[in-house]
Design a protein around this motif. Structure first.
Motif, mmCIF file in Angstrom:
data_model
loop_
_atom_site.group_PDB
_atom_site.id
_atom_site.type_symbol
_atom_site.label_atom_id
_atom_site.label_comp_id
_atom_site.label_asym_id
_atom_site.label_seq_id
_atom_site.Cartn_x
_atom_site.Cartn_y
_atom_site.Cartn_z
ATOM 1 N N SER B 225 27.234 43.255 50.366
ATOM 2 C CA SER B 225 28.143 44.223 49.772
ATOM 3 C C SER B 225 29.506 43.596 49.535
ATOM 4 N N PHE B 226 29.904 42.755 50.483
ATOM 5 C CA PHE B 226 31.209 42.111 50.356
ATOM 6 C C PHE B 226 31.236 41.182 49.151
ATOM 7 N N VAL B 227 30.130 40.420 48.958
ATOM 8 C CA VAL B 227 30.063 39.530 47.794
ATOM 9 C C VAL B 227 30.252 40.344 46.521
ATOM 10 N N MET B 228 29.572 41.499 46.459
ATOM 11 C CA MET B 228 29.670 42.326 45.253
ATOM 12 C C MET B 228 31.090 42.855 45.061
ATOM 13 N N ALA B 229 31.677 43.349 46.166
ATOM 14 C CA ALA B 229 32.990 43.973 46.039
ATOM 15 C C ALA B 229 34.087 42.933 45.823
ATOM 16 N N PHE B 230 33.885 41.755 46.397
ATOM 17 C CA PHE B 230 34.893 40.709 46.296
ATOM 18 C C PHE B 230 35.068 40.278 44.845
ATOM 19 N N ALA B 231 33.960 40.280 44.095
ATOM 20 C CA ALA B 231 34.008 39.790 42.723
ATOM 21 C C ALA B 231 34.408 40.889 41.753
ATOM 22 N N VAL B 232 34.875 42.026 42.251
ATOM 23 C CA VAL B 232 35.234 43.136 41.372
ATOM 24 C C VAL B 232 36.118 42.623 40.242
ATOM 25 N N PHE B 233 35.673 42.876 39.016
ATOM 26 C CA PHE B 233 36.469 42.375 37.908
ATOM 27 C C PHE B 233 36.627 43.412 36.808
ATOM 28 N N PRO B 234 35.530 43.832 36.155
ATOM 29 C CA PRO B 234 35.746 44.751 35.029
ATOM 30 C C PRO B 234 36.346 46.079 35.464
ATOM 31 N N SER B 235 35.891 46.622 36.616
ATOM 32 C CA SER B 235 36.411 47.939 36.979
ATOM 33 C C SER B 235 37.863 47.860 37.402
ATOM 34 N N ALA B 236 38.245 46.723 38.011
ATOM 35 C CA ALA B 236 39.654 46.581 38.385
ATOM 36 C C ALA B 236 40.532 46.563 37.142
ATOM 37 N N MET B 237 39.963 46.073 36.031
ATOM 38 C CA MET B 237 40.763 46.044 34.808
ATOM 39 C C MET B 237 40.791 47.406 34.132
ATOM 40 N N MET B 238 39.682 48.164 34.254
ATOM 41 C CA MET B 238 39.594 49.411 33.494
ATOM 42 C C MET B 238 40.190 50.603 34.226
ATOM 43 N N VAL B 239 39.897 50.746 35.538
ATOM 44 C CA VAL B 239 40.438 51.913 36.240
ATOM 45 C C VAL B 239 41.599 51.549 37.143
ATOM 46 N N GLY B 240 41.890 50.255 37.255
ATOM 47 C CA GLY B 240 42.918 49.840 38.190
ATOM 48 C C GLY B 240 44.310 49.943 37.609
ATOM 49 N N ASP B 241 45.251 49.688 38.479
ATOM 50 C CA ASP B 241 46.653 49.611 38.119
ATOM 51 C C ASP B 241 46.819 48.345 37.277
ATOM 52 N N PRO B 242 47.226 48.463 35.999
ATOM 53 C CA PRO B 242 47.152 47.299 35.120
ATOM 54 C C PRO B 242 47.932 46.076 35.619
ATOM 55 N N ASP B 243 49.044 46.258 36.265
ATOM 56 C CA ASP B 243 49.782 45.036 36.590
ATOM 57 C C ASP B 243 50.322 45.023 38.011
ATOM 58 N N GLY B 244 49.745 45.762 38.891
ATOM 59 C CA GLY B 244 50.324 45.757 40.223
ATOM 60 C C GLY B 244 49.296 45.721 41.308
ATOM 61 N N LYS B 245 48.960 46.895 41.816
ATOM 62 C CA LYS B 245 48.256 46.970 43.083
ATOM 63 C C LYS B 245 46.803 46.528 43.032
ATOM 64 N N THR B 246 46.206 46.427 41.849
ATOM 65 C CA THR B 246 44.807 45.990 41.813
ATOM 66 C C THR B 246 44.649 44.705 41.016
ATOM 67 N N HIS B 247 45.673 43.875 41.060
ATOM 68 C CA HIS B 247 45.567 42.573 40.399
ATOM 69 C C HIS B 247 44.768 41.662 41.323
#
Lengths: 293, 300
Positions: B225-247
């Motif tokens: 699960s950690f491997v999957m979550a660690f590589a979070v990429f597309p969702s961090a870009m789409m639902v995340g804070d664009p330039d701060g807390k989820t960079h």
């Protein structure tokens, strides 16, 4: 529901008292668990439901339901994103990946299942690494190398990149499958005078076919949904559906969210059909338990 | 490779001696797959590694120095961990009680299992769009909260840390659950029954029998699960804070390599990412090897 496990230990130890009767009252712990599961499903339903409704809605502002219904977002999405071509590429990439990874990995898993040789752990490690390292981490160096050889941006580059996780995946699905085929069957065939070719085509191939089908379908599902590797190595003409979707979201502003949602529904629908087909051949709980250890 | 040596009278042929240790022509079958992995995984990785030591400026370790000296880049490590660890802990932690309830057969169990597989088909984009629309300020979630009188103004859940965490749970929970479920069904119920005959109550049985047997499996589940979550990429870009807390670090690596075309920096970021990932996996595996690893008496 959870009668046996919840029965208090004070009830006559040893014997199985009143096996037929179940407790109606469920303990608070059980309530809490089922409530958590129900909450998860409720949220899931909400997440899927909004996208589905939005893809059929005319406009949707601050109300519970969209203002009117229409299906034109689907035809819009189809022409706007030239989905016909994208789906063609997706099918091409997926089938090439399935075919090549089966051809390369099934022989390897046969040897790994049948032989115990010095350095076997090393070979196994070689196949484990691409599964453990996140796709982005090896995708960036891989994309760099593909750019160096002018392969990035083409269908070839996308297929090569997707082979990296697929080959180990087939190896780890097929090895336990082959281990359970009795080697004495092959020995018997050889004793009756069958050559290697005959053993392969008449004995092993029919026995391996179900496993190869299962592994192939799972690779198909994985490749269809593989975002990172395709995203890093594809060009305008070699995008698969999921990458096109992502680019559409990222260049939002010109695109209406409804047609993006329509496309996402098309993606999920296709994926669900593929997964349903896969589940007819493989039991998910068995599979993960096997492939993980 | 088999090397045919002329057989001498006393010693058996090398070929036979090798065959006794399991080395014969069958092993050639490993070659195509292994060569493909070496060419497509190991070679690019080593190429990236040496490229990361050749940045445009700053000497051999320039790219690494650039990463660690820029606060925004350095903070992405912390941001990745602060997303991946809670997400995998929640996913693994919640799947334990649920699979504990699901051990028995009951009506609708297959349906429940099938429903849990649904999120795998969703894909990151539908999940992201769904999260934006469902948890958004005008979405059903805030509507319901408002209706129930729990919140007067919309709760901020999207374009934020929470949004990414939600997407990690929606996509990661079914996976963690399926793994935990199969590990738990590998523990034979007779072990608990035995404890029950000795007078152990529900909690004692779980605490001293089931949980220790399940723990190694849980750690494997945590790793994956950690491997999957660690590589979070597309969702961090789409639902995340664009330039701060989820960079997160994967965004940092992607931007360096394919937006600024600084391949040396991108490869260095990818190497840092791999090292961090492997450190966590090695730590969990070391812990796991200290635990009981024997028969669980089950079918698993």
């Amino acid at each position: 529901m959870s009668a046996v496990l919840d029965r208090p230990a004070t009830a006559a130890p040893g014997a199985e008292p009143e096996a037929g009767r179940r407790r109606i009252a469920i303990r608070p712990g059980a309530w809490l668990t089922w409530a958590a599961l129900a909450f998860f499903f409720l949220n899931l339903l909400g997440v899927i439901g909004t996208v589905l409704l939005n893809s059929f809605g005319r406009s949707w502002f601050r109300s519970w339901l969209p203002g009117g219904w229409t299906a034109h977002w689907y035809s819009d999405a189809w022409t706007e994103f030239s989905l016909g071509q994208v789906l063609g590429t997706t099918v091409e990439v997926t089938f090439l990946v399935v075919l090549i990874s089966l051809v390369l990995a099934v022989p390897a898993s046969y040897a790994l299942a049948r032989r115990d040789f010095p350095g076997k752990k090393l070979v196994m490690g070689l196949f484990v690494l691409p599964i453990l390292v996140p796709p982005i981490a090896y995708g960036i160096p891989l994309a760099t190398v593909l750019y160096k050889f002018h392969l990035a941006g083409s269908v070839t580059g996308v297929v090569l990149a997707n082979l990296v996780p697929s080959i180990p995946f087939v190896v780890f699905t097929m090895t336990p499958f082959i281990e359970q085929i009795d080697p004495r069957i092959e020995a018997a065939a050889r004793m009756c005078g069958a050559g290697t070719r005959t053993v392969l085509t008449r004995i092993l191939a029919p026995l391996l076919l179900p496993g190869m089908l299962a592994a192939g379908i799972l690779v198909l599902v994985r490749t269809f949904g593989m975002f990172e590797l395709t995203f890093l190595t594809s060009g305008p003409t070699s995008q698969t559906l999921i990458v096109t979707l992502f680019s559409a979201v990222n260049s939002a502003g010109i695109r209406s969210t409804q047609s993006i949602d329509a496309m996402a529904v098309i993606y999920t629908g296709t994926m669900a059909v593929l997964l349903l087909i896969a589940l007819r051949f493989v039991n998910p709980t068995q599979l993960v338990a096997r492939s993980s250890d | 490779m088999t090397v045919a040596l002329p057989p001498t009278a006393r010693r058996p042929a090398l070929r036979h001696r090798l065959a006794e240790r399991g080395v014969d022509r069958t092993l050639l079958l490993v070659l195509p797959g292994a060569l493909a992995v070496i060419a497509l995984f190991c070679y690019p990785f080593l190429y990236g590694l040496q490229l990361s030591f050749q940045p445009a400026s700053g000497g051999v370790l320039g790219a690494y120095h650039a990463f660690f000296s820029e606060p925004f880049a350095r903070k992405s490590i912390w941001q990745t961990f602060s997303l991946a660890i809670p997400a995998s802990l929640i996913n693994v932690g919640v799947s334990v009680p649920i699979s504990y309830r699901m051990r028995r057969d009951f009506r609708g169990k297959r349906l429940l299992l099938a429903l849990l597989v649904v999120p795998i088909t969703l894909g990151t984009v539908l999940t992201a769009e769904g999260i934006l629309e469902f948890y958004g300020p005008a979405g059903w979630f805030n509507h319901t909260l408002n209706l129930l009188g729990l919140a007067s103004s919309p709760v901020q859940l999207t374009m934020d840390y929470t949004g990414v965490l939600l997407s990690l749970i929606i996509s990661g929970f079914p996976f963690a659950y399926l793994l935990t479920h199969s590990y738990l069904s590998g523990i034979h119920p007779s072990l608990e029954k035995a404890a029950s005959t000795l007078g152990a109550d529900w909690w004692q049985r779980f605490r001293h029998i089931t949980f220790p047997l399940l723990l190694p499996g849980l750690m494997t589940t945590f790793c994956l699960s950690f491997v999957m979550a660690f590589a979070v990429f597309p969702s961090a870009m789409m639902v995340g804070d664009p330039d701060g807390k989820t960079h997160v670090i994967s965004i940092e690596a992607y931007e360096a390599a394919l937006e600024h075309f600084d391949y040396a920096q991108g490869c260095a970021d990818a190497m840092i990412m791999t090292v961090l990932m492997l450190v966590v996996i090695v730590a969990v595996t070391t812990l796991r090897s200290r635990l009981y690893s024997g028969s669980t008496g089950g079918k698993g």
